[in-house]
Structure formats: C-alpha cells, structure tokens
Design a protein around this motif. Sequence first.
Motif, PDB file in Angstrom:
ATOM      1  N   CYS A  31       0.951  -1.249   0.039  1.00 37.02           N
ATOM      2  CA  CYS A  31       0.049   0.110   0.074  1.00 37.02           C
ATOM      3  C   CYS A  31       0.956   1.093   0.088  1.00 37.02           C
ATOM      4  CB  CYS A  31      -0.940  -0.087   1.157  1.00 37.02           C
ATOM      5  SG  CYS A  31      -2.033  -1.425   1.311  1.00 37.02           S
ATOM      6  N   TYR A  71       1.239   4.230   1.115  1.00 33.03           N
ATOM      7  CA  TYR A  71       1.471   4.928   2.541  1.00 33.03           C
ATOM      8  C   TYR A  71       2.443   4.050   3.498  1.00 33.03           C
ATOM      9  CZ  TYR A  71      -2.571   2.053   3.591  1.00 33.03           C
ATOM     10  OH  TYR A  71      -3.420   1.132   3.687  1.00 33.03           O
ATOM     11  N   VAL A 101       5.417  -0.966   6.405  1.00 34.92           N
ATOM     12  CA  VAL A 101       5.417  -2.389   6.789  1.00 34.92           C
ATOM     13  C   VAL A 101       6.218  -3.420   5.852  1.00 34.92           C
ATOM     14  CG1 VAL A 101       4.166  -4.399   7.216  1.00 34.92           C
ATOM     15  CG2 VAL A 101       3.630  -2.205   8.524  1.00 34.92           C
ATOM     16  N   PRO A 102       5.921  -3.408   4.342  1.00 29.00           N
ATOM     17  CA  PRO A 102       6.541  -4.259   3.645  1.00 29.00           C
ATOM     18  C   PRO A 102       8.102  -4.092   3.458  1.00 29.00           C
ATOM     19  CG  PRO A 102       4.768  -3.369   2.515  1.00 29.00           C
ATOM     20  CD  PRO A 102       4.710  -2.568   3.690  1.00 29.00           C
ATOM     21  N   GLN A 137      -0.373  -9.695   8.634  1.00 33.11           N
ATOM     22  CA  GLN A 137      -0.655  -8.359   8.191  1.00 33.11           C
ATOM     23  C   GLN A 137      -1.805  -8.516   7.157  1.00 33.11           C
ATOM     24  OE1 GLN A 137      -0.197  -5.744   9.195  1.00 33.11           O
ATOM     25  NE2 GLN A 137       1.986  -5.774  10.090  1.00 33.11           N
ATOM     26  N   HIS A 177      -7.398  -8.240   4.547  1.00 32.61           N
ATOM     27  CA  HIS A 177      -7.509  -7.170   3.733  1.00 32.61           C
ATOM     28  C   HIS A 177      -8.622  -7.347   2.635  1.00 32.61           C
ATOM     29  CE1 HIS A 177      -6.207  -4.815   0.114  1.00 32.61           C
ATOM     30  NE2 HIS A 177      -4.986  -4.440   0.803  1.00 32.61           N
ATOM     31  N   ARG A 195      -4.720   0.165  -2.783  1.00 32.35           N
ATOM     32  CA  ARG A 195      -5.581  -0.671  -2.116  1.00 32.35           C
ATOM     33  C   ARG A 195      -6.027  -1.829  -2.966  1.00 32.35           C
ATOM     34  NH1 ARG A 195      -4.843  -2.008   3.169  1.00 32.35           N
ATOM     35  NH2 ARG A 195      -6.979  -2.216   3.389  1.00 32.35           N
TER      36      ARG A 195
HETATM   37 FE1  SF4 Z   1       0.742  -2.040   5.170  1.00 35.54          FE
HETATM   38 FE2  SF4 Z   1      -1.409  -3.606   5.652  1.00 35.54          FE
HETATM   39 FE3  SF4 Z   1      -1.087  -2.712   3.158  1.00 35.54          FE
HETATM   40 FE4  SF4 Z   1       0.477  -4.640   4.145  1.00 35.54          FE
HETATM   41  S1  SF4 Z   1      -1.606  -4.536   3.622  1.00 35.54           S
HETATM   42  S2  SF4 Z   1       1.126  -2.538   2.989  1.00 35.54           S
HETATM   43  S3  SF4 Z   1       0.646  -4.067   6.157  1.00 35.54           S
HETATM   44  S4  SF4 Z   1      -1.479  -1.399   5.097  1.00 35.54           S
END
Ligand code: SF4
Length: 418
Positions: A143, A145, A148-149, A183, A216, A255
């Motif tokens: 994503c 913004y 995390v990745p 996640q 997700h 997204r």
């Molecule tokens: Fe971040 Fe969640 Fe998107 Fe993975 S799915 S990039 S953890 S917001």
Amino acid sequence: MNVHDSEKMSGALKSEGYIETDDPKGADIIIFNTCSIREKAEQKFFSKLGRLKSLKKRKPSLKIAVAGCIAQQEREKIFQRTPYIDCVIGPQNLHLLAGLTRIQGHAVACDENPSLAEADFDIDRKDRIKAWVTIMYGCDNYCSYCIVPYTRGREKSRPSEKIISEIEGLAREGFKEITLLGQNVNSYRSDIDFTGLLQRINNISGIERIRFVTSHPKDISVDLIFAMRNLHKVCQHIHLPLQSGSSRILHLMNRKYSYEDYLRKIEILRNVMPDISITSDIIAGFPQETDKDHSLTIRGLKEIAFDGIFAFNYSPRVGTRAAELSGHVEDDVKSERLYEILDVQNAITDMKNKALVDTIQEVLLEPSGIKGNSKLTGRTRSNKIVNMPVYVQPGSSDLVRVRIVKAHRHSLDGIIQK
Ligand code: SF4
Ligand code: SAM
C-alpha cells in the motif's frame, strides 16, 4: 503484532535466565520494541531513548537494545545519532536477541530472514486465557503509504502443522481464545489456505474462540465468509480496513479495491451473518485528498456503519511511494478531517452499542475477573468489552451468558445470567 513480538523477546531472554523488571535502574538489559507506522510513534521512541543516556553513563554494563520497525529502518545509522545503544535487531531476527546481547560493542541483526516461517520461539505469554498466534510474517501488498513491507519483509506463511501444534499446546495449558496474527491473514497459504486453517483449528478441543487480524478487503472470499458462519468457534467479528471512501484515493493508495467492491463485501458479510461486528481503519488527509474525497469517506462511514474504527492522520513515511506524491495536505486540514471522521463514527458507535441493551451475549471473562474481584470484565464474541458486578458467582467456567443493561462508547455494562 508488536505486543506478541515482545512476548517472543521476553521468552528468549527468560530462557537464558533473565527475569523481568519494571525498574530501568535495576535492569541489565533494556529493550525498546519500536513501531514506525506513523511519525508520532518514532518521535516518542527517540524522546524516551534520550532519557536513558545518563543511566548508561552511570552504568556502562547496561545493554540497550532497539528492536522492531525503527531498528529495521535505521540499522547501523542509529549509532550515529545515539551511540550509547548496543544492539539493533529487526523484526525478522528476534531469534538472535539473546546472542546479540552477549556481543561487546555495537551489534546489528537486520538481514532478511528466509527461514523465519520455520522458526520456533519460547513465548512468554502475559495472558492465561487469550493467546496471539502468528500465522504469517511480512506483507507483499505495498500500500503506497505503508512502511510495513519494507520493515517486516516479504510475506511468508508458517507451515500449518507448526501452527496447529502450537495451538494444541495452548489448549492443553488452558487457553480458551486464540487470535491468529498476520498483516493480511486471508492470503495465508501453506499446504492449506486460510479457510482450511480455520477448519483445522476449529477441531482443537479446549479452544473456545478463534479470532484473526488483519483481513485485507481484496482477499476476503465468499468461502471464508461461509466458514466464519459455519465454524462455531470463529467469532463473528472482522477488522476490515477501508482506509478511504473515495475510489480515486484508494487507487492512489494501491489498495486494489474500489469503494463499491468494498461495499459489496460488506453486504455479503451482513447477509450471511446479520450480527457480525465490523471494525475498520481510516486515514485522513492522504496526498491529493480533496474535500470531495473526504466527503465520500464521511458518506461511506454513514452508509457502512462500522461498529468502531481506528482513524489516523496520514503520516508520510520515507521510502514509501505516497511520500513522493505531489499535493500533500496541510496538517490543520488533515486534523479537521480526522475530527469530523471521529465525530461521525462516535455517533454510530453509540447507536450500535445502545442496540445491544437487553440482549444476551456470551462473554469470555478476563482472568482478573475470574479471581473474584468486585468487578468482572470480559469480551463478547463481537469483541466488545463488558463490565459486570459479581452478583452471581461465575462458577468454574470462563464463558458466561450476560444480559447487557447499559451501553457506553467503549464498553457495555452487563449482568451475568444464571
Ligand atoms: Fe501495510 Fe497492511 Fe497494506 Fe501490508 S496490507 S502494505 S501491512 S497497510
Ligand atoms: N495490514 C493491515 C491492513 O492492511 O489492513 C494493517 C496494517 S497497518 C500496521 C495498520 C493501519 O495503520 C493501517 O490500516 C492504516 O490505516 C494505518 N497506517 C499505515 N501507514 C500509515 C501512514 N503512513 N499514515 C497513517 N496511517 C497509516
């Protein structure tokens, strides 16, 4: 996820003979488990760290370790800013913690760990009834913004037999509720998929409730929705982050669903499980978000009527694609939008909680309540907090039937039924 990582670090050190202390002055090792999802978390960490400089000067044998996502991001750079730190350990290398603390001088463990999914941990769980269980690490969604990745690495699912045997062990120890952690749990894949995993866990005797975070929206399948309804231990609550009610912004966020796609999934969830509780995350003031986009988010909140949300101002994260976009929104505009989002949602949450008055809910008591304090507390299957006076001894069961008598914004009052 960070709370559970702390349980793993604590377990690693306890198995080396360490004991936990709340007193920094008496500690031989102090570990910061950090989050870098938003700038505020980072600022908080650096200000807390600064306060330890003089302690380290007085006691040079003290080891200070920085773990978590800030550690992963900063790596050895952190020593330039704060040379009194000893160890830097990323979220994929927690198994190396005990060894790192024995190294003299600066030590760093932040490499990608390809065998993380196979790793076993000594976990020092703080709760005796509810347990977190990791089913997968990392994230491949990128994503625009989100950091995390980059900090937690590529998505890796744990082998199903490791997960099942961990949960069987927890059931033998008396745990009643487990929360599967990842996640994006819906993209779990080993020899079985996420629905298959839920089916296997549902058969483990002793476990009464199964929860999972986070889902997700793009990966919620009809199969999973029916499994949630049909598997009696799976709680009918889903945390399904929407992020924005504007499809244009969702596209910029990468997204991979539109507002309409999301709404269709909500309709299916509610058609199949009319009592399901749905919670979400919203970001206020993503780059290029206009008043019109914001009003679509407000419309979405009213149309969907979540049970609750976590909402945040957008926070630019260095290295992410969104940070490079033009059209960043002014801080005061972000905050105004956030207030409106929270205002609208508060009214909806109040209404949803009031609708539960006079219903009977199954509540899993928190251990402090079971010990016979004057007040009991627990959670419904929909994950709402219920406080109860001890009019009736709950007996030996942790699961009780409760009549809800009053609703507040963040909790409910109830009376245990005989
Ligand atoms: Fe971040 Fe969640 Fe998107 Fe993975 S799915 S990039 S953890 S917001
Ligand atoms: N993997 C989960 C998902 O995609 O739903 C959530 C992970 S993230 C740790 C939790 C929430 O933090 C996200 O849903 C998002 O709303 C928020 N978040 C992530 N990055 C952010 C940023 N740069 N600014 C503001 N909020 C952010």
